[in-house]
Design a protein around this motif. Structure first.
Motif, PDB file in Angstrom:
ATOM      1  N   CYS A  16       0.830  -1.204   0.000  1.00  0.00           N
ATOM      2  CA  CYS A  16       0.000   0.000   0.000  1.00  0.00           C
ATOM      3  C   CYS A  16       0.870   1.261   0.000  1.00  0.00           C
ATOM      4  O   CYS A  16       0.584   2.221  -0.736  1.00  0.00           O
ATOM      5  CB  CYS A  16      -0.938  -0.023   1.202  1.00  0.00           C
ATOM      6  N   LEU A  17       1.925   1.263   0.798  1.00  0.00           N
ATOM      7  CA  LEU A  17       2.838   2.409   0.801  1.00  0.00           C
ATOM      8  C   LEU A  17       3.497   2.598  -0.561  1.00  0.00           C
ATOM      9  O   LEU A  17       3.650   3.728  -1.048  1.00  0.00           O
ATOM     10  CB  LEU A  17       3.898   2.238   1.891  1.00  0.00           C
ATOM     11  N   TYR A  18       3.878   1.494  -1.200  1.00  0.00           N
ATOM     12  CA  TYR A  18       4.468   1.570  -2.535  1.00  0.00           C
ATOM     13  C   TYR A  18       3.464   2.141  -3.529  1.00  0.00           C
ATOM     14  O   TYR A  18       3.802   3.005  -4.357  1.00  0.00           O
ATOM     15  CB  TYR A  18       4.944   0.188  -2.987  1.00  0.00           C
ATOM     16  N   PHE A  20       0.881   4.122  -3.021  1.00  0.00           N
ATOM     17  CA  PHE A  20       0.605   5.541  -2.835  1.00  0.00           C
ATOM     18  C   PHE A  20       1.816   6.428  -3.138  1.00  0.00           C
ATOM     19  O   PHE A  20       1.667   7.639  -3.306  1.00  0.00           O
ATOM     20  CB  PHE A  20       0.075   5.808  -1.426  1.00  0.00           C
ATOM     21  N   SER A  21       2.991   5.833  -3.217  1.00  0.00           N
ATOM     22  CA  SER A  21       4.163   6.636  -3.568  1.00  0.00           C
ATOM     23  C   SER A  21       4.438   6.624  -5.076  1.00  0.00           C
ATOM     24  O   SER A  21       5.374   7.277  -5.533  1.00  0.00           O
ATOM     25  CB  SER A  21       5.388   6.126  -2.810  1.00  0.00           C
ATOM     26  N   MET A  22       3.621   5.895  -5.826  1.00  0.00           N
ATOM     27  CA  MET A  22       3.819   5.829  -7.278  1.00  0.00           C
ATOM     28  C   MET A  22       3.495   7.178  -7.922  1.00  0.00           C
ATOM     29  O   MET A  22       2.561   7.864  -7.515  1.00  0.00           O
ATOM     30  CB  MET A  22       2.880   4.771  -7.905  1.00  0.00           C
ATOM     31  N   ASP A  23       4.272   7.525  -8.936  1.00  0.00           N
ATOM     32  CA  ASP A  23       3.979   8.718  -9.726  1.00  0.00           C
ATOM     33  C   ASP A  23       3.113   8.280 -10.897  1.00  0.00           C
ATOM     34  O   ASP A  23       3.528   7.465 -11.724  1.00  0.00           O
ATOM     35  CB  ASP A  23       5.281   9.349 -10.223  1.00  0.00           C
ATOM     36  N   GLN A  43      -1.837   1.533 -10.009  1.00  0.00           N
ATOM     37  CA  GLN A  43      -1.831   1.959  -8.609  1.00  0.00           C
ATOM     38  C   GLN A  43      -3.076   1.421  -7.887  1.00  0.00           C
ATOM     39  O   GLN A  43      -2.991   0.914  -6.761  1.00  0.00           O
ATOM     40  CB  GLN A  43      -1.798   3.481  -8.520  1.00  0.00           C
TER      41      GLN A  43
END
Length: 153
Positions: A16-18, A20-23, A43
């Protein structure tokens, strides 16, 4: 089962952290950025997978300690009633049914603890019981008790 559940929860949080950090934007030739529907969908898929892993992890973690003890094992009423060994033809043997009863007694006494923590908390009691046994049987008794505690917790 509990450990697998906690591992799934950890993986879900990391996923989940990965996500939400996606561009999810891409560069356009004139220096501006626009949203990319494909990246947004990717995402969203990661977030949905993380949600499923989180639910599965919670279910596994909660289900871990609910093993039903063997109904054929007698209920131990008091420690004085416990005889973890039998003497047959002058030879002392461990009684597995009594060790199972003792393990269930300890699990009922400490329902929130793990098997290794139950062993630590119950050291005085376990030592008192194993004091009557020869050294090699005492070690086997403790190993069998640990095995049964792990099996039923």
């Amino acid at each position: 089962m509990k450990n697998i559940g906690f591992l799934l929860i950890l993986i879900a949080i990391i996923l989940c952290l990965y996500a939400f950090s996606m561009d999810v934007t891409v560069d356009v030739g004139d220096g501006t950025r626009v949203n990319n529907i494909g990246l947004m969908s990717e995402q969203q898929n990661y977030v949905v997978m993380a949600g499923f892993l989180l639910i599965a992890g919670i279910l596994c973690a909660r289900k871990g300690g609910n093993k039903i003890p063997d109904p054929n094992v007698r209920k131990l009423i008091s420690i004085e009633d416990l005889r973890v060994y039998r003497e047959i033809d002058g030879e002392i043997l461990l009684d597995e049914e009594e060790i199972k009863s003792f393990a269930i007694y300890l699990l009922n006494k400490h329902p929130k603890l793990s098997s290794s923590n139950i062993m630590l908390v119950s050291i005085p009691l376990i030592d008192r019981i194993s004091a009557d046994l020869p050294k090699d049987l005492s070690r086997r008794f403790k190993a069998e008790l640990q095995r049964f505690l792990s099996e039923y917790s």
